[in-house]
Design a protein around this motif. Sequence first.
Motif, PDB file in Angstrom:
ATOM      1  N   VAL B 210      93.520  64.324 -60.579  1.00  0.00           N
ATOM      2  CA  VAL B 210      92.299  64.726 -61.278  1.00  0.00           C
ATOM      3  C   VAL B 210      91.706  63.530 -62.009  1.00  0.00           C
ATOM      4  N   GLY B 211      90.404  63.353 -61.905  1.00  0.00           N
ATOM      5  CA  GLY B 211      89.740  62.282 -62.641  1.00  0.00           C
ATOM      6  C   GLY B 211      88.769  62.863 -63.654  1.00  0.00           C
ATOM      7  N   VAL B 212      88.634  62.214 -64.808  1.00  0.00           N
ATOM      8  CA  VAL B 212      87.585  62.617 -65.746  1.00  0.00           C
ATOM      9  C   VAL B 212      86.775  61.383 -66.135  1.00  0.00           C
ATOM     10  N   LEU B 213      85.579  61.614 -66.695  1.00  0.00           N
ATOM     11  CA  LEU B 213      84.659  60.518 -66.971  1.00  0.00           C
ATOM     12  C   LEU B 213      84.977  59.835 -68.307  1.00  0.00           C
ATOM     13  N   SER B 214      84.750  58.526 -68.359  1.00  0.00           N
ATOM     14  CA  SER B 214      84.948  57.819 -69.629  1.00  0.00           C
ATOM     15  C   SER B 214      83.723  57.961 -70.530  1.00  0.00           C
ATOM     16  N   GLU B 215      82.693  58.647 -70.057  1.00  0.00           N
ATOM     17  CA  GLU B 215      81.519  58.935 -70.888  1.00  0.00           C
ATOM     18  C   GLU B 215      81.892  60.101 -71.798  1.00  0.00           C
ATOM     19  N   THR B 219      82.657  64.308 -70.726  1.00  0.00           N
ATOM     20  CA  THR B 219      84.005  64.868 -70.642  1.00  0.00           C
ATOM     21  C   THR B 219      84.285  65.807 -71.805  1.00  0.00           C
ATOM     22  N   MET B 220      84.022  65.346 -73.028  1.00  0.00           N
ATOM     23  CA  MET B 220      84.293  66.189 -74.189  1.00  0.00           C
ATOM     24  C   MET B 220      83.362  67.397 -74.219  1.00  0.00           C
ATOM     25  N   GLY B 221      82.125  67.208 -73.768  1.00  0.00           N
ATOM     26  CA  GLY B 221      81.171  68.314 -73.727  1.00  0.00           C
ATOM     27  C   GLY B 221      81.686  69.441 -72.838  1.00  0.00           C
ATOM     28  N   LEU B 222      82.172  69.091 -71.645  1.00  0.00           N
ATOM     29  CA  LEU B 222      82.678  70.120 -70.739  1.00  0.00           C
ATOM     30  C   LEU B 222      83.921  70.794 -71.310  1.00  0.00           C
ATOM     31  N   LEU B 223      84.807  69.995 -71.929  1.00  0.00           N
ATOM     32  CA  LEU B 223      86.026  70.577 -72.509  1.00  0.00           C
ATOM     33  C   LEU B 223      85.679  71.524 -73.656  1.00  0.00           C
ATOM     34  N   MET B 224      84.680  71.144 -74.452  1.00  0.00           N
ATOM     35  CA  MET B 224      84.301  71.992 -75.576  1.00  0.00           C
ATOM     36  C   MET B 224      83.600  73.257 -75.095  1.00  0.00           C
ATOM     37  N   LEU B 225      82.747  73.122 -74.077  1.00  0.00           N
ATOM     38  CA  LEU B 225      82.090  74.303 -73.513  1.00  0.00           C
ATOM     39  C   LEU B 225      83.139  75.289 -73.014  1.00  0.00           C
ATOM     40  N   GLU B 226      84.182  74.753 -72.384  1.00  0.00           N
ATOM     41  CA  GLU B 226      85.259  75.595 -71.858  1.00  0.00           C
ATOM     42  C   GLU B 226      85.935  76.384 -72.983  1.00  0.00           C
ATOM     43  N   GLN B 227      85.951  75.775 -74.186  1.00  0.00           N
ATOM     44  CA  GLN B 227      86.559  76.462 -75.332  1.00  0.00           C
ATOM     45  C   GLN B 227      85.544  77.334 -76.078  1.00  0.00           C
ATOM     46  N   GLY B 228      84.371  77.493 -75.483  1.00  0.00           N
ATOM     47  CA  GLY B 228      83.380  78.396 -76.058  1.00  0.00           C
ATOM     48  C   GLY B 228      82.530  77.794 -77.163  1.00  0.00           C
ATOM     49  N   LYS B 260      87.469  57.235 -65.941  1.00  0.00           N
ATOM     50  CA  LYS B 260      86.652  56.115 -65.473  1.00  0.00           C
ATOM     51  C   LYS B 260      85.173  56.329 -65.675  1.00  0.00           C
ATOM     52  N   GLY B 261      84.434  55.227 -65.610  1.00  0.00           N
ATOM     53  CA  GLY B 261      82.983  55.287 -65.628  1.00  0.00           C
ATOM     54  C   GLY B 261      82.482  55.433 -64.200  1.00  0.00           C
ATOM     55  N   ASN B 262      81.457  54.640 -63.850  1.00  0.00           N
ATOM     56  CA  ASN B 262      80.848  54.761 -62.529  1.00  0.00           C
ATOM     57  C   ASN B 262      81.833  54.664 -61.371  1.00  0.00           C
ATOM     58  N   SER B 263      82.960  53.953 -61.569  1.00  0.00           N
ATOM     59  CA  SER B 263      83.865  53.715 -60.442  1.00  0.00           C
ATOM     60  C   SER B 263      84.685  54.950 -60.076  1.00  0.00           C
ATOM     61  N   TYR B 264      84.481  56.078 -60.775  1.00  0.00           N
ATOM     62  CA  TYR B 264      85.249  57.271 -60.412  1.00  0.00           C
ATOM     63  C   TYR B 264      84.964  57.713 -58.979  1.00  0.00           C
ATOM     64  N   GLN B 398      88.471  56.958 -77.513  1.00  0.00           N
ATOM     65  CA  GLN B 398      88.919  55.721 -76.879  1.00  0.00           C
ATOM     66  C   GLN B 398      90.419  55.525 -77.032  1.00  0.00           C
ATOM     67  N   SER B 399      91.006  56.037 -78.134  1.00  0.00           N
ATOM     68  CA  SER B 399      92.439  55.833 -78.322  1.00  0.00           C
ATOM     69  C   SER B 399      93.223  56.559 -77.223  1.00  0.00           C
ATOM     70  N   ILE B 400      92.690  57.664 -76.729  1.00  0.00           N
ATOM     71  CA  ILE B 400      93.369  58.344 -75.614  1.00  0.00           C
ATOM     72  C   ILE B 400      93.229  57.507 -74.338  1.00  0.00           C
ATOM     73  N   LEU B 401      92.052  56.928 -74.153  1.00  0.00           N
ATOM     74  CA  LEU B 401      91.830  56.118 -72.955  1.00  0.00           C
ATOM     75  C   LEU B 401      92.700  54.868 -72.936  1.00  0.00           C
TER      76      LEU B 401
END
Lengths: 308, 404
Positions: B210-215, B219-228, B260-264, B398-401
């Motif tokens: 699984v890949g997620v975006l470094s933007e 990434t955080m927007g989708l994760l937060m939406l998933e949590q309502g 990753k960024g664009n290189s995903y 960034q600390s997670i990245l």
Amino acid sequence: MAFGAFSSGAAPGVATVQEGPRRKSRVALFLLLPGIAYLALFFLVPLISLLLTSFMAPREFGDIGQFDYAFRWENYVKVVETYLPHILRSFGYAAIATVLALIIGYPLAYFIGVNLRRFPLVQALALVLVIAPFFISFLLRTLAWKQIFADEGPVVGALNALSLMGPGDHITGTPAAVVFGLTYMFIPFMTLPIYTSLERLDLRYVEAGGDLYASPWTTFRTVTLPLSMPGVVSGTLLTFIPASGDYINASRDFLGSTETAMIGNVVETNFLILQNYPAAAALSIILMATILILVGAYVRKSGTEDLV
Amino acid sequence: MAARNLPEDPLIRRLVIEARRAQLSRRALLTGVGGGAAALSLTACAGGTGTELKPAEDKSASDKTVNWVNWPLYLDEDESGNHPTLQQFEDETGIKVNYSVDVDDNNIYYGKVKDQLALGQDIKADTVVLTEWMVSRWIRLGYTQELNHDNIPNMKNLNPALADPDYDPGRKRTMPWQGGFAGICWNKEKVPNGLRSVSDLWNPELKGRVGVLSEMRDTMGLLMLEQGVDISGDWGAEEFGKALDVLREQVSSGQIRNVKGNSYSEDLANEDTLAAICWSGDITILNAEAGEEKWEFAIPDAGCTLWNDLFLVPIGSPRKTNAEKLINFYYEPEIAAEVAAWVNYISPVVGAREAAVAIDPALAENQLIFPSDETLAKAHTFRTLDSGEEQEFGAEFQSILLGA
């Protein structure tokens, strides 16, 4: 080196003539001026700027990336606390890559420098081959490795078929891939200096070792290796120093992942993305100081101060 | 610091101000360290001076050129590398456009120009296209010029949903260029059942693929939406922290292969990743390169993020009117349709869809390029962060990245 060469040349003159050397030294100073100016402008000034930046404090009510000159030594404590694993990892990866490059580079240099002596043309060709990778941008080469090591690529496929890797295992993004990339990148830097040492190796010393009933291993250990030490020392330095600061191989966009970030990647993130310039500067200074200490100790131990 | 005896030239003036400031702090704190070098290193890292920046004088009337800085592959291009719509603009207005694709990353471009911007200098760009969150920083720091809406009559074609963002009420300083969704995608051969939500990415069968975006905002927007969480609304550190915990857990367990960024898209192409958080336009391009519909993009059930890249006029540009004419030109529906057909992103121009029917009826039906109201209802914009949040959330992400 330039200073040393000049002063030793001028010293004998001092005793005999009074006028000559002073004029000579003035001429030498004049000739050295561009070099000194260059160093002052492009090394000293950025270094001081870096040092000052590393002590900066965030501006009160300032926006992202706004800092004021101060003496905030806590910056150093903070980055070491936060990024100690990355610092250790950088030197760990660099050390492993250096040893691997030495193991690969030494026999190669020996083969080219000693065994191929009788065939000058082949020797020259072999040297060209060692340098050949430089004809292609190293970013492209690293990207190519990424493709070769990809999950659906040839290497993983072969290792899977041989059951050496499980179906869930992968190569890209692992520490092994990063160390491989570093080793690969620096093999020519290791091989060439060792080659120059071995190329001058007088084979009669080796013969003499055999005549004195030394085993080939003892001869290598007591004759060949010490004579090639200058090459080994400069090769390891040329590998270890840039490898510990490298940030391409370990970058997530190349062979690395979130587990492999080296100090260079941390500096990049802090500088470009977080705009935390003091942290990036402090880390750079720490990297530089640590390398200086490690290299100093190494050169002292290997007893070749005159070399560097 | 009074402006007494200060030279006219902004660069020199700034140097003098900074030198005085450096002297003060040095006297107080650093007696004797690094003397004259401080003055030399001044422009390197300091941010704004706190003095208000003034827009450059507009010389558009005499200087018929405009420098447009954009991202790669973000404008229609023919086989010989020319940009047909740009040529049409040059023919119609007589304004010569210097088009360059210098922006490859919001942060890196900002890093390149920020010191000149802080001095109010011309960065050799009369209009730049950057992403909303970066533009909001420019506006906050006073690095943009106010647009003259009289020069942009086609502003009437701006999608009303985009007319009044929180970072630029009334669109006084920016105009949208293109937008897009961040959603989920998967390799249809390897994941035949597809995905419906972000949580489906955490399926054990996809472990390490699984890949997620470094933007961060996508990434955080989708994760937060998933949590309502309503990401456009009023949320804070607590909601962000909860979503961050999910990311940290999935990264450290090895479920997420890489960030990753664009290189995903390379990872998707060589199948290191089989499913990912990704940008809508890229999947169209990936499929076109593969010559088959190998990947599918979907908006997760909980919704997706909507981002916009915006035109802005940097503070030091002396050709603002020319830039405004250029922006106006790209708000002609026919022109917008031509661009949309090539770049595969969402056009902010009302009427572009109708104009696209003439080019290719299938294109006009593509929900990722011309989304219906129903699709748009599922798309959410990440709210603008203030400067403190930007630094705090950015550092945590960034600390997670970096694996710290």
